[in-house]
Design an enzyme around this catalytic site. Structure first.
Site, PDB file in Angstrom:
ATOM      1  N   LYS A  69      -6.684  -6.862   0.268  1.00  0.00           N
ATOM      2  CA  LYS A  69      -5.639  -7.283   1.213  1.00  0.00           C
ATOM      3  C   LYS A  69      -6.164  -8.498   1.974  1.00  0.00           C
ATOM      4  CE  LYS A  69      -2.821  -5.249   4.952  1.00  0.00           C
ATOM      5  NZ  LYS A  69      -2.584  -4.046   5.761  1.00  0.00           N
ATOM      6  N   SER A 144       2.143  -2.630   5.977  1.00  0.00           N
ATOM      7  CA  SER A 144       1.828  -4.017   5.756  1.00  0.00           C
ATOM      8  C   SER A 144       1.037  -4.289   4.471  1.00  0.00           C
ATOM      9  CB  SER A 144       1.030  -4.544   6.945  1.00  0.00           C
ATOM     10  OG  SER A 144      -0.192  -3.858   7.069  1.00  0.00           O
ATOM     11  N   SER A 168       0.213   1.796   7.105  1.00  0.00           N
ATOM     12  CA  SER A 168       0.288   0.612   6.241  1.00  0.00           C
ATOM     13  C   SER A 168      -0.316   0.772   4.856  1.00  0.00           C
ATOM     14  CB  SER A 168      -0.374  -0.580   6.927  1.00  0.00           C
ATOM     15  OG  SER A 168       0.378  -0.962   8.037  1.00  0.00           O
TER      16      SER A 168
END
Lengths: 471, 92
Positions: A69, A144, A168
């Site tokens: 990420k 996210s 997330s």
């Protein structure tokens, strides 16, 4: 190759069915063809890294292709956090978890899309194009860590990393039909992970197979003197997953399941409960209280911490620099580079910490947080794990929700972060072509038990093996 | 009902080192008002009041030169051993 577990890939590599370089090249070709905007940067110097990894074929993560990420630092690679503030920032060092995986032979293929600084549930608040759900590109992959989840669902890598501050990892994992672990707070180092809300942030692995999540987790869950909040626990790693879960007690958050609007979803949860009964687990209903207060409690605390953490981004030593001739360059840098959602949370955080509001909101939220944690711990005294929905429905279309509706997406996930507990999300079915996910919540440090429960479930079901036709 | 005043939004933005124009000001004012109304749910949860009635710390080293200065009630009923006050808690 894209649906194989890492153990199967390791066997293929040992049998010389293909080489590590061929595997990596195939994954890179898939990434280049992908149209979901899940991967925003492809790593340089991959071939050298594969050659280096091939020197030790017995390392634990040999054969693991991984995407990180983009709020996790990878040396000499961009670290944008999907923000204009950091759009030209190159990380000078590796995050601890990145280094651990690299040391064990994993090959980082690139970075994945996210909501700016991890603030959002749809991977739409990003300077890169919004990420799309590979099962239906009009829908969000969640957020996210939506880029990581979409990439895994498409088969662009074996494992991706995500961060989970309020759900997330688990919400996008559920929306994309993959597995994801939010580890116990303090078991995975946050060194090199850009901070959003420090008392809630935790990085964790995402993959199709729970066995791959377990493999990655057991590499990254090690002590690190660079993170002062690391749990002082003994070695918690577990080399071999257990699939015998006879006698384990699973508490079902029945009210959460009954509260779901879609009746099809309820049936899939009932099927999952039935599967656990067939596997020999005891199942009983439990009640989790203060659900309605958990969300505001989370948003007050996370916004307060975000306001403090993001104060460092002023564009002076690094980050976005405004071209305006301005008296207050700090303000210009921040105002021009932060997105609206980030600004909203920073303003909220400053408000709840301001004199006159601190007692009313922030201190109250801290007390409610203690009650929420107490409730989870008292339930977990009587059961080994809690089975609950991870989301209120399947993936939605981005831009169709108000601010509050968007915040409500995290309804079933934030309590786990407020309590520092581990939680594993995994797929349990499909509704109208979109994946449905559940979460298993455990006591502190019971991450391996959750992985065993998830692994046993996946040995009995095939939901994790279904792939979207995207390429 | 909680409503975010214009003045507050500007003040908070100033604190946060963020510049907002009048269009943004209206938008943030509405959003933050909605969020704060929503956060009122917290107030319906009963939480214990902060305990300010602490038991005096028995581990405070007494000033042995001026015994009369010891006002700690938990020490008054305790006895001395080797020149130090010993309280029940310490013995336990």
């Amino acid at each position: 190759m894209i649906d194989k577990s890492i153990l199967e890939i390791q066997k293929d590599l040992a049998d010389k069915k293909y080489s590590y370089l061929e595997l990596v090249n195939q994954q890179l070709a898939l990434i280049r063809q992908s149209s979901t905007n899940s991967v925003i940067h492809i790593e340089d110097n991959i071939i050298e890294k594969v050659k280096e990894a091939e020197k030790n074929v017995n390392s634990e993560a040999f054969g693991m292709t991984i995407l990180h990420k983009d709020n996790i630092a990878v040396k000499d690679q961009p670290l944008t956090c999907s923000s204009k503030m950091l759009q030209n920032f190159i990380s000078p060092y590796n995050a601890t978890l990145v280094q651990k995986l690299e040391d064990e032979g994993a090959i980082c293929l690139g970075k994945t899309n996210l909501d700016e600084f991890g603030m959002g549930s749809s991977t739409s608040f990003t300077i890169h194009n919004r990420a799309k759900n590979p099962w239906d590109k009009t829908k969000t992959p969640g957020g996210s860590s939506g880029g990581s989840a979409a990439a895994i669902a498409e088969g662009l890598a074996s494992v991706a990393t995500g961060t989970d501050t309020g759900g997330s990892i688990r919400q996008p994992a559920s929306f994309c039909g993959i597995s994801g672990l939010k580890p116990t707070y303090g078991t995975v180092s946050r060194y090199g992970v850009v901070a959003y809300a420090s008392s809630l942030d935790q990085a964790g692995p995402m993959a199709k197979h729970v066995s791959d999540v377990a493999l990655a987790y057991n590499i990254i869950a090690t002590k690190d003197s660079n993170d002062s909040k690391m749990a002082h626990a003994k070695d918690i790693t577990q080399k071999i997953l257990q699939d015998d879960i006879k006698g384990k007690t699973i508490g079902v958050a029945i009210e959460w399941i009954e509260s779901l609007q879609n009746p099809h979803l309820k049936n899939y949860y009932k099927e999952a409960i039935k599967t656990y009964k067939e596997l020999g687990a005891y199942v009983k209903n439990i009640q989790i209280t203060n659900l309605e207060a958990a969300l505001p409690c989370y948003y007050v605390i996370s916004a307060a911490e975000a306001a403090s953490n993001l104060a460092r981004f002023d564009g002076m030593r690094y980050g976005y620099r405004s071209s305006k001739e301005n008296k207050d360059i700090y303000k210009a840098n921040r105002s021009e580079s932060f997105g609206n959602e980030v600004k909203r949370r920073i303003l909220l955080g400053n408000f709840v910490l301001s004199s006159g509001s601190e007692n009313k909101y922030y201190q109250k939220a801290r007390k409610v947080r203690a009650l929420i944690q107490e409730n989870y711990l008292s339930i977990l005294k009587n059961v080994d794990a809690i089975l609950a929905p991870a989301t209120t429905g399947t993936a939605f279309e981005p831009g169709t929700q108000s601010v509050i509706e968007a915040y409500e997406n995290d309804k079933f996930t934030v309590g786990v972060n407020l309590s520092g507990l581990p939680s594993l999300a995994l797929p349990i079915g499909f509704d109208d072509g979109m994946p449905i996910g559940m979460q298993l919540i455990g006591k502190h440090m019971s991450d391996n038990l959750l992985l065993n429960l998830g692994h046993a479930f996946q040995k009995r079901t095939t939901w994790h093996k279904v792939s979207p036709v995207t390429l | 009902m909680v409503a975010m005043e214009k003045k507050s939004v500007f003040k908070i933005a100033e604190l946060a080192k963020i510049e907002i124009d009048s269009r943004e000001e209206k938008k943030f004012e509405d959003d933050l008002s909605d969020i704060l109304v929503w956060c009122e749910k917290l107030m319906s949860i009963e939480t214990p009041e902060r305990n300010t009635n602490f038991t005096p710390n028995p581990y405070i080293e007494p000033n042995l030169r001026k015994d009369e200065s010891v006002k700690n009630p938990s020490l008054e009923s305790s006895y001395k051993k080797n020149g130090y006050f010993i309280t029940d808690k310490v013995i336990k």
